[in-house]
Write an enzyme that holds these catalytic residues in place. Structure first.
Site, short mmCIF file in Angstrom:
data_model
loop_
_atom_site.label_atom_id
_atom_site.label_comp_id
_atom_site.label_asym_id
_atom_site.label_seq_id
_atom_site.Cartn_x
_atom_site.Cartn_y
_atom_site.Cartn_z
CB THR A 12 6.21 -0.88 15.34
OG1 THR A 12 5.01 -0.39 15.12
CG2 THR A 12 6.55 -0.17 16.81
NE ARG A 117 2.35 7.29 -2.88
CZ ARG A 117 2.51 5.83 -2.79
NH1 ARG A 117 2.04 5.09 -3.56
NH2 ARG A 117 3.43 5.41 -1.97
CB CYS A 157 7.81 0.68 -3.11
SG CYS A 157 6.53 -0.41 -3.09
CD GLN A 185 5.28 -3.94 -7.37
OE1 GLN A 185 4.79 -3.56 -8.22
NE2 GLN A 185 4.78 -3.66 -6.17
CB SER A 188 9.99 -6.25 2.15
OG SER A 188 10.38 -5.95 0.86
CD GLU A 211 1.82 -1.54 -5.71
OE1 GLU A 211 1.11 -1.57 -4.82
OE2 GLU A 211 3.09 -1.47 -5.32
NE ARG A 245 3.09 -8.40 -2.74
CZ ARG A 245 3.39 -7.11 -2.74
NH1 ARG A 245 4.63 -6.52 -2.82
NH2 ARG A 245 2.40 -6.26 -2.24
CG HIS A 252 9.39 -3.59 -5.65
ND1 HIS A 252 9.44 -4.67 -4.90
CD2 HIS A 252 8.44 -2.86 -4.98
CE1 HIS A 252 8.40 -4.37 -3.90
NE2 HIS A 252 8.02 -3.40 -4.20
P1 NAP Z 1 3.40 -2.47 8.26
O1 NAP Z 1 4.97 -3.34 8.38
O2 NAP Z 1 2.41 -3.20 8.47
O3 NAP Z 1 3.37 -1.49 9.56
C1 NAP Z 1 2.31 -0.60 9.99
C2 NAP Z 1 2.59 0.40 10.87
O4 NAP Z 1 1.45 1.16 11.21
C3 NAP Z 1 3.05 -0.06 12.30
O5 NAP Z 1 3.79 0.56 12.95
C4 NAP Z 1 1.66 0.00 12.99
O6 NAP Z 1 1.86 -0.06 14.40
C5 NAP Z 1 1.01 1.27 12.46
N1 NAP Z 1 -0.41 1.12 12.54
C6 NAP Z 1 -1.06 0.23 12.45
N2 NAP Z 1 -2.37 0.68 12.65
C7 NAP Z 1 -2.26 1.84 13.24
C8 NAP Z 1 -3.32 2.68 13.91
N3 NAP Z 1 -4.38 2.42 13.97
N4 NAP Z 1 -2.65 4.04 14.18
C9 NAP Z 1 -1.51 4.29 14.03
N5 NAP Z 1 -0.58 3.58 13.67
C10 NAP Z 1 -0.88 2.35 13.15
O7 NAP Z 1 3.64 -1.38 7.21
P2 NAP Z 1 4.65 -0.93 6.05
O8 NAP Z 1 5.15 -2.01 5.28
O9 NAP Z 1 5.86 -0.47 7.10
O10 NAP Z 1 3.94 0.12 5.34
C11 NAP Z 1 3.73 1.50 5.96
C12 NAP Z 1 3.23 2.52 4.94
O11 NAP Z 1 4.04 2.73 3.98
C13 NAP Z 1 1.94 1.79 4.27
O12 NAP Z 1 0.92 2.89 3.94
C14 NAP Z 1 2.43 1.25 2.83
O13 NAP Z 1 1.69 1.21 1.97
C15 NAP Z 1 3.57 2.41 2.70
N6 NAP Z 1 4.70 1.77 1.85
C16 NAP Z 1 5.46 0.65 2.14
C17 NAP Z 1 6.42 0.15 1.54
C18 NAP Z 1 7.28 -1.10 1.43
O14 NAP Z 1 7.92 -1.57 0.48
N7 NAP Z 1 6.78 -2.08 2.48
C19 NAP Z 1 6.89 0.91 0.48
C20 NAP Z 1 6.39 2.17 0.16
C21 NAP Z 1 5.36 2.47 0.78
P3 NAP Z 1 1.65 -1.39 15.52
O15 NAP Z 1 3.12 -2.10 15.20
O16 NAP Z 1 1.60 -0.75 16.62
O17 NAP Z 1 0.80 -2.08 14.93
#
Ligand code: NAP
Length: 361
Positions: A12, A117, A157, A185, A188, A211, A245, A252
């Site tokens: 989500t 990692r 990222c 960066q 998003s 970071e 940021r 990025h």
């Molecule tokens: P996000 O938009 O905040 O989404 C977080 C996701 O984790 C949601 O699906 C959320 O579900 C779920 N979640 C939260 N608490 C949880 C729990 N207790 N148990 C199970 N699921 C849970 O974050 P994002 O940007 O997509 O990033 C996700 C991961 O990828 C992070 O570790 C981030 O560091 C990494 N990442 C992000 C990017 C980027 O560009 N955004 C790039 C590389 C890596 P609900 O909707 O139900 O709360």
């Protein structure tokens, strides 16, 4: 070909939604399971993302009625998929445990999270750079006693914006031994809702927790080698990073100064190396591989996020402004799409590589 069934945990969120968008018409993979936090579990995917579907394309029909599982409940994924794309936001120790548990249950886990990692037998992949690192999987499976399970992770990222161009030079025998990197960066990268608008509008935040360490340390593993079933880091490069940021939605940017030990290439030669760079994902014609991984921009004011982030399915790295540096040898600007190349798209390319190498059946 029967498609390989995949699940997305954290489906989500910002990265999770990008997975679903990119996998909607994938020729090898089919999303058959989605999971998120207990807050979303039990609802249909459409209900769970109501009011927070952030992609510009509408929510694909095929996902609307999928029931969202609880990412912490591994049993609910069993029998529904063989690959797990992990994009959950949890604390590091919880993610470490969760991803190992999925792999122990037989899933091939491909993760965006930073938790593993630096785990000594987990590959951290940019497929064009260190595709050979997937060959640690047999040693990883032996160490943990896994049969079909495996764990592979994506680096931070912003990394491919500068690691891929540097790799192309190293591959030609030019020894880059020092770099100063200033990243700009996109918001998003902080997920949704991310950084408060009051901090982002008319502003730049010169700090992103953790970071700079990631930018300085992760390339050393990516450039490293495998010895006795573990990664040995390449400590011959020193990197100093400033991470900021900036008020950009996606993409990025990295401004890089670099120095060489020993012989250094001419400016024209660097451009030629970048223009001609191809690697295993291109040779194997993997579905998500950009045709040209590094795109050189010759205009004085490119690359720019809005104009260049979507190049070649948003999977190519754009570079430009290559010129001499008065302190080091040269400097350039690199740019890549953080939630596609730097997250979901990069991880899907990793999974394609693992399929092509026979580690995911
Ligand atoms: P996000 O938009 O905040 O989404 C977080 C996701 O984790 C949601 O699906 C959320 O579900 C779920 N979640 C939260 N608490 C949880 C729990 N207790 N148990 C199970 N699921 C849970 O974050 P994002 O940007 O997509 O990033 C996700 C991961 O990828 C992070 O570790 C981030 O560091 C990494 N990442 C992000 C990017 C980027 O560009 N955004 C790039 C590389 C890596 P609900 O909707 O139900 O709360």
């Amino acid at each position: 070909m029967n498609k390989i069934k995949v699940g997305v945990i954290g489906a989500t969120g910002m990265v999770g939604q990008n997975y679903l968008r990119l996998l909607a018409d994938h020729p090898w993979f089919e999303v058959t399971y989605v999971a998120a936090s207990p807050r979303s579990a039990g609802r249909t995917y459409e209900e769970a993302v109501a009011g927070r579907w952030l992609m510009t394309d509408p929510l694909p029909e095929q996902y609307k009625d999928l029931i969202v599982g609880d990412a912490g409940d591994i049993d609910s994924a069993k029998g529904k998929c063989t690959v797990i794309f992990s994009a959950v936001s949890l604390d590091k120790e919880q993610v470490k445990e969760l991803e190992l548990a999925y792999a122990a249950a037989g899933f091939a886990v491909v993760s965006n999270n930073s938790a593993h990692r630096h785990t000594e037998n987990v590959p951290m992949l940019i497929p064009e750079v260190n595709h050979a690192h997937v060959d640690i999987i047999p040693a990883q499976r032996e160490f943990y006693g896994w049969d079909t399970g495996l764990l592979a992770v994506k680096p931070n990222c912003s990394l491919q914006s500068y690691v891929t161009p540097i790799h192309a030079l190293r591959e030609k025998g030019y020894q880059v031994d020092r770099m100063i990197i200033t990243t700009l960066q996109a918001i998003s990268g902080a997920g949704y809702p991310g950084v408060p608008s009051y901090d982002m509008l008319d502003n730049i935040v010169p700090y992103i927790g953790g970071e700079e360490e990631k930018s300085e340390e992760e390339p050393l593993k990516i450039f490293g080698t495998i010895e006795d079933g573990k990664f040995v880091y390449d400590n011959s490069i020193q990197i100093s990073a400033h991470c900021n940021r900036v008020p950009v939605i996606d993409g990025h940017t990295a401004c890089v100064s670099l120095g060489f030990k020993g012989e250094k290439p001419e400016l024209d030669e660097i451009l030629e190396i970048w223009e001609n760079f191809k690697s295993l994902p291109q040779e194997l014609d993997l579905p998500s591989a950009p045709r040209q991984p590094i795109i050189v921009r010759y205009e004085a004011d490119r690359p720019q996020p809005r104009r260049d982030r979507d190049m070649d399915k948003a999977m190519a790295v754009s570079v430009g402004r290559l010129r001499e540096c008065k302190v080091f040898d040269y400097r350039f600007v690199g740019l890549s799409h953080n939630t596609v190349r730097g997250a979901a798209g990069g991880a899907i390319l990793m999974a394609e590589l693992l399929v092509a190498k026979g580690y995911i059946k």
